[in-house]
Design a protein around this motif. Structure first.
Motif, mmCIF file in Angstrom:
data_model
loop_
_atom_site.group_PDB
_atom_site.id
_atom_site.type_symbol
_atom_site.label_atom_id
_atom_site.label_comp_id
_atom_site.label_asym_id
_atom_site.label_seq_id
_atom_site.Cartn_x
_atom_site.Cartn_y
_atom_site.Cartn_z
ATOM 1 N N THR A 193 4.864 -1.561 -5.033
ATOM 2 C CA THR A 193 6.010 -1.091 -4.237
ATOM 3 C C THR A 193 5.717 -1.081 -2.739
ATOM 4 O O THR A 193 6.610 -1.317 -1.950
ATOM 5 N N ASN A 194 4.472 -0.798 -2.348
ATOM 6 C CA ASN A 194 4.247 -0.777 -0.893
ATOM 7 C C ASN A 194 3.788 -2.127 -0.350
ATOM 8 O O ASN A 194 3.497 -2.245 0.835
ATOM 9 N N GLY A 195 3.761 -3.139 -1.210
ATOM 10 C CA GLY A 195 3.539 -4.508 -0.736
ATOM 11 C C GLY A 195 2.083 -4.940 -0.657
ATOM 12 O O GLY A 195 1.801 -6.109 -0.397
ATOM 13 N N THR A 196 1.152 -3.994 -0.864
ATOM 14 C CA THR A 196 -0.261 -4.380 -0.748
ATOM 15 C C THR A 196 -0.671 -5.380 -1.837
ATOM 16 O O THR A 196 -1.532 -6.217 -1.607
ATOM 17 N N LEU A 197 -0.033 -5.272 -3.013
ATOM 18 C CA LEU A 197 -0.383 -6.217 -4.087
ATOM 19 C C LEU A 197 -0.024 -7.644 -3.667
ATOM 20 O O LEU A 197 -0.796 -8.579 -3.879
ATOM 21 N N ASP A 198 1.160 -7.796 -3.047
ATOM 22 C CA ASP A 198 1.561 -9.125 -2.555
ATOM 23 C C ASP A 198 0.578 -9.622 -1.509
ATOM 24 O O ASP A 198 0.203 -10.793 -1.493
ATOM 25 N N ARG A 199 0.172 -8.701 -0.632
ATOM 26 C CA ARG A 199 -0.766 -9.116 0.420
ATOM 27 C C ARG A 199 -2.108 -9.550 -0.197
ATOM 28 O O ARG A 199 -2.710 -10.527 0.235
ATOM 29 N N PRO A 202 4.197 -9.155 4.517
ATOM 30 C CA PRO A 202 5.346 -8.869 3.640
ATOM 31 C C PRO A 202 6.389 -7.988 4.337
ATOM 32 O O PRO A 202 6.130 -7.432 5.406
ATOM 33 N N GLU A 204 7.455 -5.123 3.359
ATOM 34 C CA GLU A 204 6.949 -3.748 3.429
ATOM 35 C C GLU A 204 5.738 -3.731 4.355
ATOM 36 O O GLU A 204 5.174 -4.778 4.638
ATOM 37 N N THR A 205 5.333 -2.524 4.771
ATOM 38 C CA THR A 205 4.196 -2.494 5.696
ATOM 39 C C THR A 205 2.898 -2.943 5.014
ATOM 40 O O THR A 205 2.006 -3.447 5.661
ATOM 41 N N ALA A 206 2.825 -2.773 3.709
ATOM 42 C CA ALA A 206 1.710 -3.305 2.914
ATOM 43 C C ALA A 206 0.342 -2.887 3.450
ATOM 44 O O ALA A 206 -0.533 -3.716 3.691
ATOM 45 N N LEU A 207 0.174 -1.590 3.646
ATOM 46 C CA LEU A 207 -1.110 -1.050 4.104
ATOM 47 C C LEU A 207 -1.504 0.105 3.204
ATOM 48 O O LEU A 207 -0.648 0.695 2.537
#
Lengths: 303, 250
Positions: free
Chosen positions: A179-185, B86, B88-91
């Motif tokens: 959900t917070n996008g870290t997996l995509d990153r 991405p 989202e902030t993705a941090l």
């Protein structure tokens, strides 16, 4: 509700016991044959509750109980009938007119069911021969002497706490990554998906094992639960559960896109496990057709 | 041909992505030169994010192909030359700015000294030096976006894929972001950026208008407005979208 009903409505059944019958019996002039009380008692044992196997050696039967292959050994001594008859006639009884039950009391409910079954079979036999006999039952447990309900309950709670905490922690963390996008990153970086899963499994397994060590210490030091076997083995059993729970958490996370979805797995996966893991009620009291799918870790811990 | 490969950063041929019966990207043909800021514009659900995810290897196309920096999208040698930011902030919110930077640097296989050098330079470039040791959870949304951009730039990528980086960002920070993007372009980095803010398109050297997964117009912002005969890109989009299957490539 269905699972609750299944978990708590049954009677203890299919408890594997080994009957070691060394009784030679006595000559009965009325029937001009051999009277063998041990055989009569054995034939009167409740076959729904007990899954009876025959053994010839007391030591081997006790070893089976120690190894967890049977719940109890029911032992009739060599001169059992003779001693009973002598006692009935008021004569001296050099031997002992007693049935010895060597049970695994790691599960108090099951051990009690075995003793009750033997007592009932004994009463039935006495009714058949029309006499009151002085047979006694010697309760000589292999495991769990002086065990109380808490000794049965706490290992289940320890196993369940590890299962719940580790599964939930892994599930929510993995879904959080999504959900917070870290997996995509992470997935857009040079590291492989398998490396991410392995990293997660390693990290959360270590956390799970630390939790396991703390809970086991609290169980033994604060609640004084009985550990007859090797505590290291007990720890390894819980550590293995922690690793399995991490894997389950990762598996479930693949089916949840948001935390709200992840929480829905609690009633679907965790609650049935809680009810059907034998924490409150022995697995032997749950219908036989469900048992192959049950969680046996709790039972492994009770030793 | 070889000259083409050196010049072209991204090329998609008949790129298509379907989710069941829904077609998110429909036969998309793109050719993006190195050193460009290419804006993928379109309303929500037009296929921008899906296209970006295919380009950075997060999704597989149903059919067609995507060539990035001369290699197949998602290839291990390609992802290490690509930066992805991405939506989202993705941090990791519990970590500090420095710890996040260090983590993502290590994930890209950078040496400690290289991470340290890149971190110092980028914190200065993005104007976040003061916040190096702050926990990300304590930063404002705008600052988190800036940290996210640093994490995407850390390994000095040749191609930067930015998925709606300015959504939810105040106008002042949006202006700063475009300054950063132009500075990065000046360094030779190719940037592909998705946005549904039509006014941002003027910052791009080239734009592609997407509607229902298809490219309905492509060219410089001026070319597109001229093609549609409108003054603003927003009107241009409405005019070009109203033409149905009509497609203008300038």
């Amino acid at each position: 509700m269905f699972i609750f009903g299944v978990a708590f409505s049954g009677n203890v059944e299919d408890v594997k016991v080994i009957v070691v019958n060394s009784d030679e019996g006595v000559y009965d002039p009325r029937s001009n044959g051999t009277l063998n009380l041990s055989e009569m008692i054995t034939s009167n044992l409740d076959r729904d509750t007990l899954n009876i196997q025959c053994g010839s050696d007391e030591e081997a039967a006790t070893k089976s109980v120690e190894d967890g292959k049977a719940w109890a050994a029911i032992i009739f001594p060599q001169h059992f009938t003779q001693d009973v008859m002598m006692k009935m006639q008021g004569g001296p009884s050099p031997g002992n007119a007693a049935i010895t039950i060597r049970a695994d009391k790691g599960n108090v409910n099951i051990a009690t069911a075995v003793i009750n079954s033997v007592a009932e079979a004994m009463m039935e036999t006495m009714d058949e021969i029309g006499k009151e006999t002085p047979i006694s039952i010697v309760d000589s447990p292999v495991y769990g002497e002086n065990a109380e309900f808490i000794d049965f309950f706490v290992p289940g709670i320890v196993a369940f706490a590890i299962f719940l905490l580790t599964t939930l922690l892994t599930l929510l963390s993995f879904v959080g990554e999504r959900t917070n996008g870290t997996l995509d990153r992470l997935l857009a970086s040079p590291i492989q998906g398998s490396e991410i899963v392995a990293g997660y499994a390693l990290a959360f397994s270590i956390i799970g094992m630390i939790q396991a060590a703390i809970l086991l210490s609290v169980g033994t030091l604060v609640f004084k639960i009985i550990i007859v076997g090797n505590p290291v083995l007990a720890f390894l059993v819980i550590a293995l559960l922690a690793i399995v729970s991490v894997s389950l958490g990762i598996l479930l996370s693949s089916a949840a896109k948001r935390e709200a979805q992840a929480v829905q797995f609690l009633p679907l996966i965790v609650l049935p496990t809680f009810l059907l893991a034998g924490i409150f009620w022995p697995i032997q009291a749950i219908p036989a057709f469900i048992r192959p799918a049950l969680v046996y870790n709790t039972a492994d811990l009770r030793c | 041909m070889e000259n083409d490969e050196r010049q072209i950063a991204v090329e998609t041929r008949q790129l298509t992505k379907r989710f069941g019966k829904f077609t998110a990207v429909d036969n998309l043909d793109l050719k993006i030169n190195r050193g460009e800021i290419y804006g993928l514009l379109g309303p929500n659900g037009s296929g921008k994010t899906t296209t970006i995810k295919i380009l950075c290897g997060l999704m597989k196309a149903t059919s067609g192909e995507a060539i990035i920096l001369g290699g197949k999208a998602g290839g291990s040698s390609i992802v290490s030359r690509t930066g992805y930011m991405p939506q989202e902030t993705a941090l990791y919110l519990d970590l500090t700015v420095h710890e996040n930077i260090e983590l993502f640097g290590e994930i890209y296989g950078m040496a400690r000294t290289a991470i340290s050098k890149a971190e110092k330079e980028l914190l200065k470039f993005i104007e976040l030096e003061k916040w190096r040791n702050s926990t990300v959870a304590n930063l404002s949304g705008g600052m988190r976006h800036r940290v996210s951009l640093i994490c995407s730039l850390l390994h000095n990528p040749d191609l930067l894929l930015l998925d709606e980086p300015t959504v939810g960002v105040d106008p002042e920070l949006r202006a700063s972001f475009w300054d950063y993007f132009n500075a990065l372009r000046a360094r030779g980095i190719t940037i592909i950026i998705t946005t549904h803010y039509m006014d941002e398109a003027h910052h791009c050297s080239k734009i592609g208008l997407l509607r229902e997964g298809s490219l309905i117009a492509e060219g410089t912002p001026e070319d597109v407005t001229t093609l549609a005969g409108t003054k603003s890109l927003e009107d241009a989009f409405l005019v070009l979208a109203g033409r149905g299957t009509g497609r203008g490539i300038c």
